[in-house]
Design a protein around this motif. Structure first.
Motif, PDB file in Angstrom:
ATOM      1  N   ARG A 144       0.811  -1.216   0.000  1.00 33.38           N
ATOM      2  CA  ARG A 144       0.000   0.000   0.000  1.00 33.38           C
ATOM      3  C   ARG A 144       0.844   1.265   0.000  1.00 33.38           C
ATOM      4  N   TRP A 145       2.167   1.109   0.175  1.00 36.23           N
ATOM      5  CA  TRP A 145       3.076   2.248   0.133  1.00 36.23           C
ATOM      6  C   TRP A 145       3.654   2.458  -1.265  1.00 36.23           C
ATOM      7  N   ASP A 146       3.106   1.778  -2.251  1.00 32.50           N
ATOM      8  CA  ASP A 146       3.689   1.816  -3.593  1.00 32.50           C
ATOM      9  C   ASP A 146       3.788   3.229  -4.163  1.00 32.50           C
ATOM     10  N   ARG A 147       2.725   4.009  -4.061  1.00 34.26           N
ATOM     11  CA  ARG A 147       2.750   5.367  -4.619  1.00 34.26           C
ATOM     12  C   ARG A 147       3.748   6.254  -3.878  1.00 34.26           C
ATOM     13  N   PHE A 148       3.826   6.090  -2.568  1.00 34.20           N
ATOM     14  CA  PHE A 148       4.776   6.887  -1.783  1.00 34.20           C
ATOM     15  C   PHE A 148       6.213   6.554  -2.181  1.00 34.20           C
ATOM     16  N   VAL A 149       6.515   5.260  -2.284  1.00 34.81           N
ATOM     17  CA  VAL A 149       7.874   4.850  -2.662  1.00 34.81           C
ATOM     18  C   VAL A 149       8.189   5.316  -4.080  1.00 34.81           C
ATOM     19  N   LEU A 184       5.607  15.216 -15.812  1.00 33.91           N
ATOM     20  CA  LEU A 184       5.176  13.889 -16.252  1.00 33.91           C
ATOM     21  C   LEU A 184       5.090  12.923 -15.074  1.00 33.91           C
ATOM     22  N   PHE A 185       6.007  13.031 -14.137  1.00 35.05           N
ATOM     23  CA  PHE A 185       5.959  12.171 -12.957  1.00 35.05           C
ATOM     24  C   PHE A 185       4.708  12.456 -12.121  1.00 35.05           C
ATOM     25  N   ILE A 186       4.341  13.725 -12.023  1.00 39.84           N
ATOM     26  CA  ILE A 186       3.110  14.077 -11.307  1.00 39.84           C
ATOM     27  C   ILE A 186       1.906  13.455 -12.007  1.00 39.84           C
ATOM     28  N   TYR A 187       1.910  13.523 -13.328  1.00 35.95           N
ATOM     29  CA  TYR A 187       0.830  12.914 -14.109  1.00 35.95           C
ATOM     30  C   TYR A 187       0.787  11.402 -13.888  1.00 35.95           C
ATOM     31  N   GLN A 188       1.954  10.772 -13.829  1.00 35.28           N
ATOM     32  CA  GLN A 188       2.003   9.330 -13.586  1.00 35.28           C
ATOM     33  C   GLN A 188       1.437   8.983 -12.214  1.00 35.28           C
ATOM     34  N   GLN A 189       1.724   9.820 -11.223  1.00 40.06           N
ATOM     35  CA  GLN A 189       1.165   9.598  -9.893  1.00 40.06           C
ATOM     36  C   GLN A 189      -0.359   9.668  -9.926  1.00 40.06           C
ATOM     37  N   TRP A 190      -0.873  10.587 -10.717  1.00 39.57           N
ATOM     38  CA  TRP A 190      -2.330  10.694 -10.857  1.00 39.57           C
ATOM     39  C   TRP A 190      -2.900   9.442 -11.529  1.00 39.57           C
ATOM     40  N   LEU A 191      -2.174   8.917 -12.507  1.00 35.62           N
ATOM     41  CA  LEU A 191      -2.648   7.730 -13.216  1.00 35.62           C
ATOM     42  C   LEU A 191      -2.718   6.511 -12.302  1.00 35.62           C
ATOM     43  N   VAL A 192      -1.713   6.324 -11.453  1.00 37.32           N
ATOM     44  CA  VAL A 192      -1.653   5.094 -10.654  1.00 37.32           C
ATOM     45  C   VAL A 192      -2.435   5.187  -9.350  1.00 37.32           C
ATOM     46  N   GLN A 193      -3.054   6.328  -9.073  1.00 38.05           N
ATOM     47  CA  GLN A 193      -3.728   6.487  -7.786  1.00 38.05           C
ATOM     48  C   GLN A 193      -4.843   5.458  -7.576  1.00 38.05           C
ATOM     49  N   SER A 194      -5.496   5.041  -8.667  1.00 39.53           N
ATOM     50  CA  SER A 194      -6.568   4.052  -8.550  1.00 39.53           C
ATOM     51  C   SER A 194      -6.030   2.627  -8.513  1.00 39.53           C
ATOM     52  N   ARG A 195      -4.771   2.464  -8.950  1.00 41.45           N
ATOM     53  CA  ARG A 195      -4.104   1.160  -9.030  1.00 41.45           C
ATOM     54  C   ARG A 195      -4.821   0.198  -9.985  1.00 41.45           C
ATOM     55  N   GLU A 196      -5.595   0.737 -10.910  1.00 39.92           N
ATOM     56  CA  GLU A 196      -6.241  -0.087 -11.922  1.00 39.92           C
ATOM     57  C   GLU A 196      -5.217  -0.491 -12.982  1.00 39.92           C
ATOM     58  N   ARG A 197      -5.398  -1.675 -13.553  1.00 41.30           N
ATOM     59  CA  ARG A 197      -4.421  -2.218 -14.497  1.00 41.30           C
ATOM     60  C   ARG A 197      -4.134  -1.264 -15.653  1.00 41.30           C
ATOM     61  N   ASP A 198      -5.190  -0.798 -16.312  1.00 40.46           N
ATOM     62  CA  ASP A 198      -5.001   0.042 -17.495  1.00 40.46           C
ATOM     63  C   ASP A 198      -4.305   1.351 -17.153  1.00 40.46           C
ATOM     64  N   GLN A 199      -4.640   1.919 -16.000  1.00 46.54           N
ATOM     65  CA  GLN A 199      -4.039   3.181 -15.593  1.00 46.54           C
ATOM     66  C   GLN A 199      -2.560   3.004 -15.244  1.00 46.54           C
ATOM     67  N   CYS A 200      -2.247   1.914 -14.576  1.00 42.65           N
ATOM     68  CA  CYS A 200      -0.847   1.635 -14.237  1.00 42.65           C
ATOM     69  C   CYS A 200      -0.028   1.380 -15.498  1.00 42.65           C
ATOM     70  N   PHE A 201      -0.628   0.693 -16.462  1.00 39.20           N
ATOM     71  CA  PHE A 201       0.071   0.435 -17.719  1.00 39.20           C
ATOM     72  C   PHE A 201       0.290   1.738 -18.485  1.00 39.20           C
ATOM     73  N   ALA A 202      -0.697   2.634 -18.428  1.00 34.50           N
ATOM     74  CA  ALA A 202      -0.553   3.939 -19.082  1.00 34.50           C
ATOM     75  C   ALA A 202       0.572   4.742 -18.434  1.00 34.50           C
ATOM     76  N   ALA A 203       0.697   4.654 -17.107  1.00 34.73           N
ATOM     77  CA  ALA A 203       1.777   5.355 -16.405  1.00 34.73           C
ATOM     78  C   ALA A 203       3.130   4.791 -16.817  1.00 34.73           C
ATOM     79  N   PHE A 204       3.199   3.474 -16.945  1.00 33.41           N
ATOM     80  CA  PHE A 204       4.430   2.823 -17.412  1.00 33.41           C
ATOM     81  C   PHE A 204       4.812   3.333 -18.800  1.00 33.41           C
ATOM     82  N   LEU A 205       3.851   3.350 -19.715  1.00 37.46           N
ATOM     83  CA  LEU A 205       4.127   3.799 -21.077  1.00 37.46           C
ATOM     84  C   LEU A 205       4.503   5.275 -21.127  1.00 37.46           C
ATOM     85  N   ASN A 206       3.988   6.061 -20.206  1.00 36.61           N
ATOM     86  CA  ASN A 206       4.275   7.496 -20.192  1.00 36.61           C
ATOM     87  C   ASN A 206       5.758   7.789 -20.008  1.00 36.61           C
ATOM     88  N   ASN A 207       6.487   6.814 -19.478  1.00 40.12           N
ATOM     89  CA  ASN A 207       7.926   7.005 -19.296  1.00 40.12           C
ATOM     90  C   ASN A 207       8.678   7.085 -20.620  1.00 40.12           C
TER      91      ASN A 207
END
Length: 235
Positions: A144-149, A184-207
């Protein structure tokens, strides 16, 4: 090699269940033959470099071969992937300068941190499947600390890039580019906040955009004849 190592795991993971080896459209023998050919071609290319680069390349092969099995043995296989992916940095320094300076090893560590960042987002996509089948990842380790880390690692990465810029006397343009990376990192944090698969994958691709911005920040000053181009000779 990763698909070969995971061919019995991939069918049980939603994201990877349709990989050729997982569904049997490519045989293990064919995959091994292709891997051997590609490794041989890469080794031939490295032979045109100096001895230090060849030695580093041999060690790089070890990281590449061991990484696919790390999820079975250690809690944070992404760290090993970071070493494997970032190993091209000291190899580039060795090929150009015939030694790896402090700046080269520091840049290697920065890239390693970035790999851990985006591959943790990738691992967040598979976390439920990985827990079910019993393999490990940084996403599971952080829990549950994933976003913080991730946020701490993103800040660390940007600070390390600032140091890299100082070491190579980079131009103001380079530091402005890092501000865009921070956005972009702030945007990625917004994407992964729900921890949904598609959103996390979008954050990965954003890199991909993070990498492109950093590349432009390094290369453009050299192309237009400005300052801060010392690192571009290593690209």
């Amino acid at each position: 090699m990763n698909d070969l190592a995971d061919r019995n795991i991939d069918p049980h993971v939603a994201r990877t269940c349709m990989r050729p080896l997982a569904v049997g459209t490519v045989s293990v023998k064919a995959a091994l033959c292709l891997a051997t050919i590609l490794c041989s071609m890469s080794f031939i290319l490295v032979l045109f470099c100096n001895i230090l680069t060849i030695e580093l390349a041999m060690l790089g092969i070890v990281w590449t071969l061991f990484y696919p099995f790390m999820k079975r043995w250690i809690a944070m296989p992404q760290a090993v992937l970071g070493i494997a992916f970032a190993w091209g940095v000291p190899m580039a320094f060795a090929a150009v300068e015939n030694h790896v300076s402090f700046a080269g090893w520091f840049l290697f560590l920065a890239v390693m941190v970035w790999v851990v960042i985006y591959d943790t987002m990738y691992a967040m996509v598979d976390r439920d499947d990985d827990l079910r089948i019993g393999v490990q990842s940084s996403a599971i380790l952080f829990g549950r600390w994933d976003r913080f880390v991730l946020g701490c690692l993103q800040i660390l990465f940007l600070l390390m890039l600032c140091v890299v810029g100082w070491l190579f006397a980079s131009s103001l343009f380079y530091y402005i580019a890092l501000i865009f990376c921070a956005a972009l990192f702030i945007y990625q944090q917004w994407l992964v906040q729900s921890r949904e698969r598609d959103q996390c994958f979008a954050a990965f691709l954003n890199n991909h955009w993070v990498g492109l911005i950093i590349f432009i920040a390094i290369a453009l000053p050299s192309l237009i004849g400005g300052e801060g181009s010392a690192i571009v000779s290593l690209i």
